[in-house]
Write a protein that holds these residues in place. Structure first.
Motif, PDB file in Angstrom:
ATOM      1  N   GLU A  90     -83.013  38.360 -11.458  1.00  0.00           N
ATOM      2  CA  GLU A  90     -82.319  39.351 -12.427  1.00  0.00           C
ATOM      3  C   GLU A  90     -81.907  38.556 -13.633  1.00  0.00           C
ATOM      4  O   GLU A  90     -81.782  38.898 -14.639  1.00  0.00           O
ATOM      5  CB  GLU A  90     -81.184  40.436 -11.936  1.00  0.00           C
ATOM      6  CG  GLU A  90     -82.050  41.167 -11.055  1.00  0.00           C
ATOM      7  CD  GLU A  90     -80.927  42.135 -10.653  1.00  0.00           C
ATOM      8  OE1 GLU A  90     -79.958  42.307 -10.957  1.00  0.00           O
ATOM      9  OE2 GLU A  90     -81.470  43.095  -9.910  1.00  0.00           O
ATOM     10  N   GLU A  93     -84.310  36.909 -15.884  1.00  0.00           N
ATOM     11  CA  GLU A  93     -84.973  38.060 -16.606  1.00  0.00           C
ATOM     12  C   GLU A  93     -84.238  38.818 -17.705  1.00  0.00           C
ATOM     13  O   GLU A  93     -84.758  39.009 -18.845  1.00  0.00           O
ATOM     14  CB  GLU A  93     -85.603  39.252 -15.703  1.00  0.00           C
ATOM     15  CG  GLU A  93     -86.691  38.439 -14.672  1.00  0.00           C
ATOM     16  CD  GLU A  93     -87.293  39.639 -14.119  1.00  0.00           C
ATOM     17  OE1 GLU A  93     -87.269  40.631 -14.277  1.00  0.00           O
ATOM     18  OE2 GLU A  93     -88.411  39.090 -13.245  1.00  0.00           O
ATOM     19  N   HIS A 234     -77.704  46.583 -11.534  1.00  0.00           N
ATOM     20  CA  HIS A 234     -78.745  46.108 -10.557  1.00  0.00           C
ATOM     21  C   HIS A 234     -79.685  47.075 -10.301  1.00  0.00           C
ATOM     22  O   HIS A 234     -80.441  46.713  -9.103  1.00  0.00           O
ATOM     23  CB  HIS A 234     -77.966  45.485  -9.548  1.00  0.00           C
ATOM     24  CG  HIS A 234     -76.872  44.737  -9.886  1.00  0.00           C
ATOM     25  ND1 HIS A 234     -77.176  43.449 -10.171  1.00  0.00           N
ATOM     26  CD2 HIS A 234     -75.679  44.548  -9.775  1.00  0.00           C
ATOM     27  CE1 HIS A 234     -76.215  42.608 -10.483  1.00  0.00           C
ATOM     28  NE2 HIS A 234     -75.093  43.267 -10.327  1.00  0.00           N
TER      29      HIS A 234
END
Length: 259
Positions: A90, A93, A234
């Motif tokens: 994450e 990205e 998230h």
């Protein structure tokens, strides 16, 4: 035939969620590779035609093609990493999304400066049949590519692929605005039309750049199925459930894959 013999094994029967995710990720990777190849050619032709004719909007369009290629390369690298490691990073990205946003701002700055310079100096560009043909081709190819990316992004619940799809959609809008400017210029000979088309490109780029930076591109297009649950950064809803797991099992993914 016994019931045991007639029963399907996981290998023989329906795909598991993991296999579906991998297949869709590979499809997204193929789309990213196609985007790079097409936009490299498109960018080179557009910049060459724009320089030859002195058309700021066409040069800006060519630069945008280069930016879209960079975006697709970044997305492709992240998808390849997912396939290797089996999960998304994450943090990396998010950095990728921010880099894509920065390229939008650079594009806006370039076409704005060149548009103002063209108006102040009074440059008169030439018409360009090559550029017009290229833009028409883009209006055929890019909507199909954007929709294919959107389907994969929605099926995976993937903000990175959805952002890349949004960048392809802006290419469609830029193609249309640039083409309109060129046609009006060819019919009227008004040189200022090209600069105005460049300013339109800058406005699109700033808008999309801000949304990419804030992650709103993915939010706007990633929940088109009517899911109004609140999610944290998230990907979890207010109950702590992983939204990607919902996507894997939901009807949205099935519809997207079948489509």
């Amino acid at each position: 035939m016994s019931a045991q013999q007639g029963a399907e094994t996981p290998e023989q029967g329906a795909e598991t969620p993991e296999r579906t995710t991998e297949r869709l990720t590979r499809r997204g990777l193929r789309l990213a590779k196609f985007t790079v190849a097409y936009n490299v050619v498109e960018g080179v032709v557009a910049i060459a035609a724009g320089i030859a004719a002195g058309l700021v909007s066409v040069i800006g369009f060519g630069i945008d093609s280069g930016i879209e290629s960079i975006s697709a390369v970044l997305v492709g690298l992240r998808l390849s990493a997912r396939l290797r490691h089996g999960e998304a990073d994450e943090r990396k990205e998010l950095i990728t999304l921010r880099l894509v946003a920065i390229t939008f701002f650079l594009l806006a700055g370039y076409v704005t400066v060149e548009g103002v310079r063209s108006l102040v100096v009074g440059d008169t560009p030439e018409s360009s049949p090559v550029a017009i043909g290229l833009l028409i081709a883009s209006l055929v190819v890019m909507p199909l590519l954007a929709e294919a990316k959107r389907r994969v992004g929605v099926a995976l619940g993937d903000p990175l692929i959805l952002a890349d799809a949004a960048e392809t959609r802006i290419c469609v809008l830029l193609s249309l605005s640039t083409l309109v400017g060129l046609v009006v210029f060819a019919l009227t000979g008004a040189g200022w039309v090209d600069a105005v088309a460049g300013f339109v490109i800058a406005a699109f780029a700033i808008h999309e750049g801000r949304e990419a930076w804030e992650g709103e591109l993915a939010h706007d297009h990633g929940h088109a199925d009517g899911d109004h649950h609140d999610h944290d950064a998230h990907g979890h809803d207010e109950h702590g459930h992983d939204e990607h797991e919902h996507d894997r099992d939901g009807d949205q993914r099935k519809a997207a894959v079948d489509g």
